[in-house]
Scaffold this motif. Structure first.
Motif, PDB file in Angstrom:
ATOM      1  N   GLY A  31     -38.650 110.047  90.664  1.00 35.14           N
ATOM      2  CA  GLY A  31     -37.269 108.934  90.928  1.00 35.14           C
ATOM      3  C   GLY A  31     -35.981 109.631  91.145  1.00 35.14           C
ATOM      4  O   GLY A  31     -36.054 110.943  91.457  1.00 35.14           O
ATOM      5  N   LYS A  32     -35.083 108.598  91.557  1.00 38.31           N
ATOM      6  CA  LYS A  32     -33.684 109.212  91.822  1.00 38.31           C
ATOM      7  C   LYS A  32     -32.713 108.928  90.657  1.00 38.31           C
ATOM      8  O   LYS A  32     -32.617 108.162  89.943  1.00 38.31           O
ATOM      9  N   PRO A  33     -32.214 110.344  90.320  1.00 33.79           N
ATOM     10  CA  PRO A  33     -31.104 110.415  89.267  1.00 33.79           C
ATOM     11  C   PRO A  33     -29.868 109.483  89.803  1.00 33.79           C
ATOM     12  O   PRO A  33     -29.377 109.889  90.927  1.00 33.79           O
ATOM     13  N   ASN A  34     -29.237 108.660  88.860  1.00 28.98           N
ATOM     14  CA  ASN A  34     -28.150 107.997  89.045  1.00 28.98           C
ATOM     15  C   ASN A  34     -27.099 108.222  87.936  1.00 28.98           C
ATOM     16  O   ASN A  34     -27.338 108.132  86.765  1.00 28.98           O
ATOM     17  N   ALA A  35     -25.901 108.533  88.312  1.00 32.77           N
ATOM     18  CA  ALA A  35     -24.904 108.683  87.312  1.00 32.77           C
ATOM     19  C   ALA A  35     -24.133 107.249  87.209  1.00 32.77           C
ATOM     20  O   ALA A  35     -23.859 106.625  88.105  1.00 32.77           O
ATOM     21  N   TYR A  36     -23.709 107.044  86.007  1.00 30.32           N
ATOM     22  CA  TYR A  36     -22.958 105.720  85.680  1.00 30.32           C
ATOM     23  C   TYR A  36     -22.077 106.067  84.692  1.00 30.32           C
ATOM     24  O   TYR A  36     -22.203 106.724  83.746  1.00 30.32           O
ATOM     25  N   GLU A  37     -20.924 105.460  85.138  1.00 25.26           N
ATOM     26  CA  GLU A  37     -19.628 105.619  84.133  1.00 25.26           C
ATOM     27  C   GLU A  37     -19.464 104.728  83.177  1.00 25.26           C
ATOM     28  O   GLU A  37     -19.458 103.245  83.844  1.00 25.26           O
ATOM     29  N   THR A  38     -19.519 105.021  81.822  1.00 29.27           N
ATOM     30  CA  THR A  38     -19.331 104.041  80.752  1.00 29.27           C
ATOM     31  C   THR A  38     -17.770 103.450  80.642  1.00 29.27           C
ATOM     32  O   THR A  38     -16.856 104.473  81.086  1.00 29.27           O
ATOM     33  N   PRO A  39     -17.514 102.464  80.343  1.00 31.48           N
ATOM     34  CA  PRO A  39     -16.064 101.949  79.912  1.00 31.48           C
ATOM     35  C   PRO A  39     -15.168 102.925  79.293  1.00 31.48           C
ATOM     36  O   PRO A  39     -14.057 102.895  79.749  1.00 31.48           O
ATOM     37  N   ASP A  40     -15.826 103.744  78.352  1.00 35.00           N
ATOM     38  CA  ASP A  40     -14.901 104.845  77.821  1.00 35.00           C
ATOM     39  C   ASP A  40     -14.860 106.064  78.498  1.00 35.00           C
ATOM     40  O   ASP A  40     -14.530 107.131  77.940  1.00 35.00           O
ATOM     41  N   GLY A  41     -15.547 106.202  79.617  1.00 35.38           N
ATOM     42  CA  GLY A  41     -15.128 107.278  80.628  1.00 35.38           C
ATOM     43  C   GLY A  41     -16.326 108.202  80.584  1.00 35.38           C
ATOM     44  O   GLY A  41     -16.484 109.261  81.276  1.00 35.38           O
ATOM     45  N   ASN A  42     -17.226 108.134  79.648  1.00 34.05           N
ATOM     46  CA  ASN A  42     -18.705 109.118  79.584  1.00 34.05           C
ATOM     47  C   ASN A  42     -19.432 108.870  80.802  1.00 34.05           C
ATOM     48  O   ASN A  42     -19.419 107.842  81.451  1.00 34.05           O
ATOM     49  N   VAL A  43     -20.248 109.803  81.506  1.00 29.05           N
ATOM     50  CA  VAL A  43     -21.226 109.684  82.517  1.00 29.05           C
ATOM     51  C   VAL A  43     -22.475 109.836  81.962  1.00 29.05           C
ATOM     52  O   VAL A  43     -22.860 110.527  81.230  1.00 29.05           O
ATOM     53  N   LEU A  44     -23.346 108.775  82.156  1.00 26.29           N
ATOM     54  CA  LEU A  44     -24.907 108.814  81.846  1.00 26.29           C
ATOM     55  C   LEU A  44     -25.733 108.903  83.139  1.00 26.29           C
ATOM     56  O   LEU A  44     -25.252 108.222  84.065  1.00 26.29           O
ATOM     57  N   ILE A  45     -26.603 109.545  83.036  1.00 29.82           N
ATOM     58  CA  ILE A  45     -27.618 109.622  83.946  1.00 29.82           C
ATOM     59  C   ILE A  45     -28.817 109.176  83.664  1.00 29.82           C
ATOM     60  O   ILE A  45     -29.535 109.019  82.670  1.00 29.82           O
ATOM     61  N   SER A  46     -29.362 108.203  84.699  1.00 34.11           N
ATOM     62  CA  SER A  46     -30.616 107.397  84.517  1.00 34.11           C
ATOM     63  C   SER A  46     -31.523 107.686  85.849  1.00 34.11           C
ATOM     64  O   SER A  46     -30.897 108.275  86.592  1.00 34.11           O
ATOM     65  N   VAL A  47     -32.863 107.366  85.535  1.00 32.70           N
ATOM     66  CA  VAL A  47     -33.607 107.879  86.511  1.00 32.70           C
ATOM     67  C   VAL A  47     -34.151 106.461  87.267  1.00 32.70           C
ATOM     68  O   VAL A  47     -34.961 105.759  86.526  1.00 32.70           O
ATOM     69  N   ARG A  48     -34.079 106.206  88.464  1.00 28.12           N
ATOM     70  CA  ARG A  48     -34.490 105.021  89.182  1.00 28.12           C
ATOM     71  C   ARG A  48     -36.013 105.491  89.693  1.00 28.12           C
ATOM     72  O   ARG A  48     -36.160 106.151  90.764  1.00 28.12           O
TER      73      ARG A  48
END
Length: 190
Positions: free
Chosen positions: A110-127
C-alpha cells in the motif's frame, strides 16, 4: 501527425519497513507539480517511500459507512502497529479485508499517507492496494527481509540522496533502529 506525448508514471517497488520506523516518520512531499505526481514519506533511515510492503497479524478490522464504506484495520509486526485502510478506490483490498477474520497473518502492499491531527501530530497510515492472507512462515521471512532492508538503509544513510533531509527532519538515532531490528529478529525466534 504525431500523437502528443503523455507522461507515464512507473509504479515504484514497495519498500519493506517496520511499524516502529513508519510510526516515527512524519515528513511527506510530492515530487512534481501535477496531481498524478507521486507522494513520498521520508523514512528516518534516509530513504523515501511511495509504496510499502508489510506483513503482520491482522488484529482488528472495522467497517465504516454504508454507501461509501471503507475498512480500517490494524496490522501488528514485532515492532508495533500499522494502521491500514481500504475504501471504494481500493475495491480489491476492501474485499480482501472483508473476508478476513482477526487474528490472521496478512501481507499488505500500500501507499503510506501522512495525516496531521488537530493538535499538530503527524500520523502515518497505509492505504492498501492488496491484502493477502499468509502464514507465520511468510511473516517470519518478511521480518528477515525487512531487517536486512532496514540495516541496508542504515549502512547507506551517509550516501543517501535524502540523508540531509532525514537529518533535518528527524535527527535519527540510527543505533536505535539497529536495536529495533535485533529485537524484531529475537521476537520471531521465540
Amino acid at each position: 501527425m504525431t500523437q502528443p506525448r503523455t507522461q507515464s508514471y512507473i509504479r515504484e517497488p514497495a519498500k519493506r519497513v517496520f511499524a516502529s520506523e513508519l510510526r516515527d516518520a512524519r515528513y511527506s512531499f510530492r515530487e512534481g507539480d501535477d496531481e498524478k505526481s507521486p507522494t513520498y514519506i521520508l523514512l528516518p533511515t534516509g530513504e523515501r517511500s511511495n509504496r510499502i510492503f508489510i506483513v503482520g497479524s491482522l488484529t482488528q478490522k472495522e467497517k465504516r459507512g454504508e454507501q461509501h464504506s471503507m475498512y480500517l484495520a490494524r496490522v501488528a509486526d514485532p515492532t508495533g502497529t500499522f494502521f491500514v485502510s481500504a475504501g471504494s478506490y481500493q475495491p480489491e483490498a476492501m474485499q480482501q479485508i472483508a473476508k478476513l477474520e482477526p487474528p490472521a497473518f496478512v501481507a499488505v502492499v500500500g501507499k503510506p499517507n501522512a495525516y496531521e491531527t488537530p493538535d499538530g501530530n503527524v500520523l502515518i497510515s497505509v492505504r492498501a492496494e492488496t491484502v493477502t492472507a499468509v502464514d507465520r512462515e511468510i511473516r517470519d521471512l518478511w521480518v528477515l527481509d525487512c531487517a536486512e532492508a532496514t540495516l541496508d538503509r542504515i549502512d547507506a544513510f551517509e550516501n543517501s540522496p535524502d540523508a540531509e533531509a532525514a537529518r533535518r527532519e528527524y535527527n535519527p538515532n540510527l543505533e536505535s533502529y539497529k536495536k529495533i531490528v535485533y529485537d524484531a529478529l529475537a521476537a520471531i525466534r521465540q
